[in-house]
Design an enzyme around this catalytic site. Sequence first.
Site, PDB file in Angstrom:
ATOM      1  N   HIS A  94      -2.344  -5.190   1.618  1.00 20.34           N
ATOM      2  CA  HIS A  94      -3.927  -5.865   1.547  1.00 20.34           C
ATOM      3  C   HIS A  94      -3.581  -7.310   1.551  1.00 20.34           C
ATOM      4  CE1 HIS A  94      -7.594  -6.502   0.106  1.00 20.34           C
ATOM      5  NE2 HIS A  94      -6.957  -7.407  -0.764  1.00 20.34           N
TER       6      HIS A  94
ATOM      7  N   TYR B 298     -12.666  -1.855  -3.303  1.00 24.04           N
ATOM      8  CA  TYR B 298     -13.079  -1.829  -1.915  1.00 24.04           C
ATOM      9  C   TYR B 298     -14.703  -1.896  -1.569  1.00 24.04           C
ATOM     10  CZ  TYR B 298      -8.338  -2.011   0.076  1.00 24.04           C
ATOM     11  OH  TYR B 298      -6.999  -2.596   0.478  1.00 24.04           O
TER      12      TYR B 298
ATOM     13  N   ASN C  50      -1.729  -0.103   6.723  1.00 23.97           N
ATOM     14  CA  ASN C  50      -1.250  -1.229   7.109  1.00 23.97           C
ATOM     15  C   ASN C  50      -0.452  -2.008   6.388  1.00 23.97           C
ATOM     16  OD1 ASN C  50      -3.355  -2.085   5.589  1.00 23.97           O
ATOM     17  ND2 ASN C  50      -4.471  -3.198   7.223  1.00 23.97           N
TER      18      ASN C  50
ATOM     19  N   LYS D  73       0.821  -1.219   0.045  1.00 23.93           N
ATOM     20  CA  LYS D  73      -0.034  -0.152  -0.095  1.00 23.93           C
ATOM     21  C   LYS D  73       0.823   1.060  -0.088  1.00 23.93           C
ATOM     22  CE  LYS D  73      -3.894  -2.091   2.360  1.00 23.93           C
ATOM     23  NZ  LYS D  73      -5.000  -2.003   3.343  1.00 23.93           N
TER      24      LYS D  73
ATOM     25  N   GLU E 223      -9.448 -10.865  -7.004  1.00 22.25           N
ATOM     26  CA  GLU E 223      -8.703  -9.806  -6.785  1.00 22.25           C
ATOM     27  C   GLU E 223      -7.240  -9.770  -7.514  1.00 22.25           C
ATOM     28  OE1 GLU E 223      -7.965  -9.417  -2.683  1.00 22.25           O
ATOM     29  OE2 GLU E 223      -9.980  -8.782  -2.261  1.00 22.25           O
TER      30      GLU E 223
HETATM   31  P1  CMP Z   1      -7.027  -4.284   3.601  1.00 23.36           P
HETATM   32  O1  CMP Z   1      -6.806  -5.885   3.941  1.00 23.36           O
HETATM   33  O2  CMP Z   1      -6.654  -3.886   2.642  1.00 23.36           O
HETATM   34  O3  CMP Z   1      -8.678  -4.635   3.575  1.00 23.36           O
HETATM   35  C1  CMP Z   1      -9.580  -3.605   3.998  1.00 23.36           C
HETATM   36  C2  CMP Z   1      -8.804  -2.282   4.626  1.00 23.36           C
HETATM   37  O4  CMP Z   1      -9.893  -1.327   5.157  1.00 23.36           O
HETATM   38  C3  CMP Z   1      -8.000  -3.026   5.464  1.00 23.36           C
HETATM   39  O5  CMP Z   1      -6.961  -3.619   4.946  1.00 23.36           O
HETATM   40  C4  CMP Z   1      -7.638  -1.674   6.111  1.00 23.36           C
HETATM   41  O6  CMP Z   1      -6.762  -0.878   5.470  1.00 23.36           O
HETATM   42  C5  CMP Z   1      -8.936  -0.838   6.451  1.00 23.36           C
HETATM   43  N1  CMP Z   1      -9.643  -1.033   7.610  1.00 23.36           N
HETATM   44  C6  CMP Z   1     -10.102  -2.126   8.250  1.00 23.36           C
HETATM   45  N2  CMP Z   1     -10.764  -1.880   9.350  1.00 23.36           N
HETATM   46  C7  CMP Z   1     -10.479  -0.528   9.621  1.00 23.36           C
HETATM   47  C8  CMP Z   1     -10.638   0.272  10.464  1.00 23.36           C
HETATM   48  N3  CMP Z   1     -11.460   0.128  11.684  1.00 23.36           N
HETATM   49  N4  CMP Z   1     -10.290   1.617  10.478  1.00 23.36           N
HETATM   50  C9  CMP Z   1      -9.806   1.897   9.347  1.00 23.36           C
HETATM   51  N5  CMP Z   1      -9.274   1.273   8.408  1.00 23.36           N
HETATM   52  C10 CMP Z   1      -9.848   0.081   8.519  1.00 23.36           C
END
Ligand code: CMP
Length: 137
Positions: free
Chosen positions: A115, A49, A112, A9, A126
């Site tokens: 993904h 998303y 984070n 990311k 995906e």
């Molecule tokens: P990802 O694995 O990309 O899938 C969905 C994304 O939403 C997740 O990683 C995070 O980056 C984001 N996400 C999920 N939960 C939260 C949350 N509570 N607050 C902010 N971002 C979130």
Amino acid sequence: MERTLCIIKPDGVKKNVQGHIIQMLTDAGFDIIGMKMTHLSSAQAKSFYEVHKERPFYNDLISYMTSGNVIAVALKKDNAVADYRKLIGATDPAEAEDGTIRKKFAASKQENSVHGSDSVENGKIEVGFFFAECELY
Ligand code: CMP
């Protein structure tokens, strides 16, 4: 063999830790079958998303995912989806186990670093979002 999708990311690319993340993927036995850098448009991020569109964090997630370049990595391995989810760790880096990608590199639940596909079916979908079949090796 299963396929799953890794997206490094914007925070991971900005911190320049993509090489470390790719090394962790290959050390864990994943074959890279496709890889590309791209910058998601808002429409692309919203589509990717869409499943989260009712969530309170959706708009922030779209802004963040379009804030910089990302690297999509298509991966292949036996049990790829579950093994990759174990390797990346929990969504919230504070809850991720030691040695996981998110524990090492992620800053927050949103930023984070990577993904991960959440099911075998979504792994296929995906990978197809980022790669045509002729771009996979
Ligand atoms: P990802 O694995 O990309 O899938 C969905 C994304 O939403 C997740 O990683 C995070 O980056 C984001 N996400 C999920 N939960 C939260 C949350 N509570 N607050 C902010 N971002 C979130």
